[in-house]
Design an enzyme around this catalytic site. Structure first.
Site, short mmCIF file in Angstrom:
data_model
loop_
_atom_site.label_atom_id
_atom_site.label_comp_id
_atom_site.label_asym_id
_atom_site.label_seq_id
_atom_site.Cartn_x
_atom_site.Cartn_y
_atom_site.Cartn_z
N ASP A 159 0.92 -1.30 -0.04
CA ASP A 159 0.00 -0.02 0.08
C ASP A 159 0.93 1.14 0.19
O ASP A 159 2.03 1.25 0.37
CB ASP A 159 -1.04 0.13 1.12
N GLU B 233 -0.03 -0.76 6.01
CA GLU B 233 1.20 -0.10 6.65
C GLU B 233 0.85 1.30 6.75
O GLU B 233 1.43 1.93 7.91
CB GLU B 233 2.46 -0.45 5.99
#
Length: 379
Positions: free
Chosen positions: A71, A136
């Site tokens: 991500d 994250e």
């Protein structure tokens, strides 16, 4: 185009704004499955997590995990970029695109390194693995934090973990992270009595009441740090009060503040000392605490730390600074398993910025670094 550069470009093209993986993990899983890795897809809520492992011919030995995330943060206005943020572009020896440095370049390098390692050493001792999350850059609830619960239930043992966070300052290998500070956040509500500014005797201004307490919090020396960490820092990040009118004393004030704390302090003690200061100043308050991560350290002499330092010296011709600075990373969750954790990745100068980029020659050097760590720990 090199293998790692090609894979990094493929990952950048996938618009994986947190927590959307946008197919990155499927691409990685397909590649690693071709060289004999076993896949475990762990989806929690809206978050995809991939745990890919390879054990050499049933041989015993330690587990070396590589840890990364697919991500990325939002690009911001795409018109501010010199080239489209999700269309990888090479200009003057640099690869531009959201995630180039943080951290699709590292993820691609890990994949290539693992492919090359198991190709060269199919019967290697121990186990190598790649853990990838898509949570994250977000709230980090259903990513590695949740995977660790699964690992505990399955009695997984992870001896070593290499995190691909962009650690370098100016050149690949000039700095590695051997620990991180803890992060403790607070949402404080100070209650007063709303009223007309012309009649302060009939009101209680929470801004005025909080002022001396804020000064005391800011002046407090929480600890002296230690040989591995700087002193604990407390920073106020937001203050809000008032109705928007200039003739109304507000009824409440909300303050957000955060501790970045070392192993010289405990979260429980920071909470207790903060609340004692607030009570000492006679405030009517409520406070909510959120512990995002505890401090961790891979101490000098640890096998992983010494290995990564030696690899930097040999492959980068640099003696890396061994730091515990910066923010937090998912390494904080893996460290709870008693795992040695070291972070090494590209230069971090452009992460989260417009025109994020990575030097192509350093990206192409990164798989060799990760492969060398595998060889020195497992062969």
């Amino acid at each position: 185009m090199s293998d790692v550069l090609d894979l990094t470009c493929e990952l950048i093209r996938r618009r994986s704004v947190t927590p959307d993986d946008a197919g990155c993990q499927a691409l990685i899983a397909e590649r690693l499955a071709r060289v004999g890795f076993t896949m475990e897809n762990l989806r929690y809520g809206d978050v995809d997590n991939l745990w890919a492992t390879h054990r050499g011919s049933g041989a015993s030995g330690p587990t070396l995990m590589f840890l990364g995330h697919t991500d990325v943060v939002p690009s911001g206005p795409e018109t501010s970029w010199q080239s489209p943020p999700f269309e990888p572009t090479i200009t003057n020896g640099r690869l531009y695109g959201r995630g180039a440095a943080d951290m699709k370049g590292s993820v691609a390098a890990m994949v290539v390194a693992l492919e090359q390692f198991v190709g060269a050493y199919p019967d290697h001792p121990g186990r190598v693995g790649l853990l990838i999350t898509s949570d994250e850059e977000g709230v980090a609830i259903d990513g590695v934090r949740k995977v660790i619960e699964h690992f505990r239930a399955a009695d997984e043992r992870i001896e070593f973990c290499v995190v691909g966070e962009p650690s370098a300052k100016e050149r690949l290998g000039d700095l590695i992270r051997v620990g991180r500070r803890g992060s403790l956040s607070a949402t404080l509500t100070v209650r007063g009595i709303q009223g007309h500014v012309a009649y302060p005797e009939k009101a209680l201004n929470p801004i005025h009441a909080f002022g001396p307490a804020l000064a005391a919090l800011a002046a407090e020396r929480w600890d002296e740090g230690n040989a591995d960490f700087p002193p604990t820092s407390m920073q106020v990040s937001n203050l809000h009060a008032g109705t928007g009118a200039n003739n109304v004393i507000p009824g409440t004030l909300t303050a957000l503040f955060n501790f970045r704390y070392s192993t010289a302090s405990r979260a429980e003690d920071l909470q207790a000392r903060s609340e004692a200061i607030l009570r000492r100043h006679g405030l009517d308050f409520h406070i909510d605490w959120q512990l995002s991560g505890q401090p961790f350290l891979t101490p000098p002499g640890g096998r992983l730390r010494e290995t990564v330092v030696a690899v930097c010296r040999d492959l980068c011709q640099l003696d890396p600074e061994q730091s515990t600075g910066g923010g937090t990373s998912d390494g904080r969750f893996i460290a709870l398993l008693g795992t040695e954790v070291v972070e090494i990745g590209p230069v971090n100068a452009t992460i989260h910025k417009v025109d994020e980029c990575v030097a192509v020659h350093e990206l192409e050097q990164l798989p060799a670094i990760y492969q060398a760590v595998c060889e020195r720990l497992l062969v």
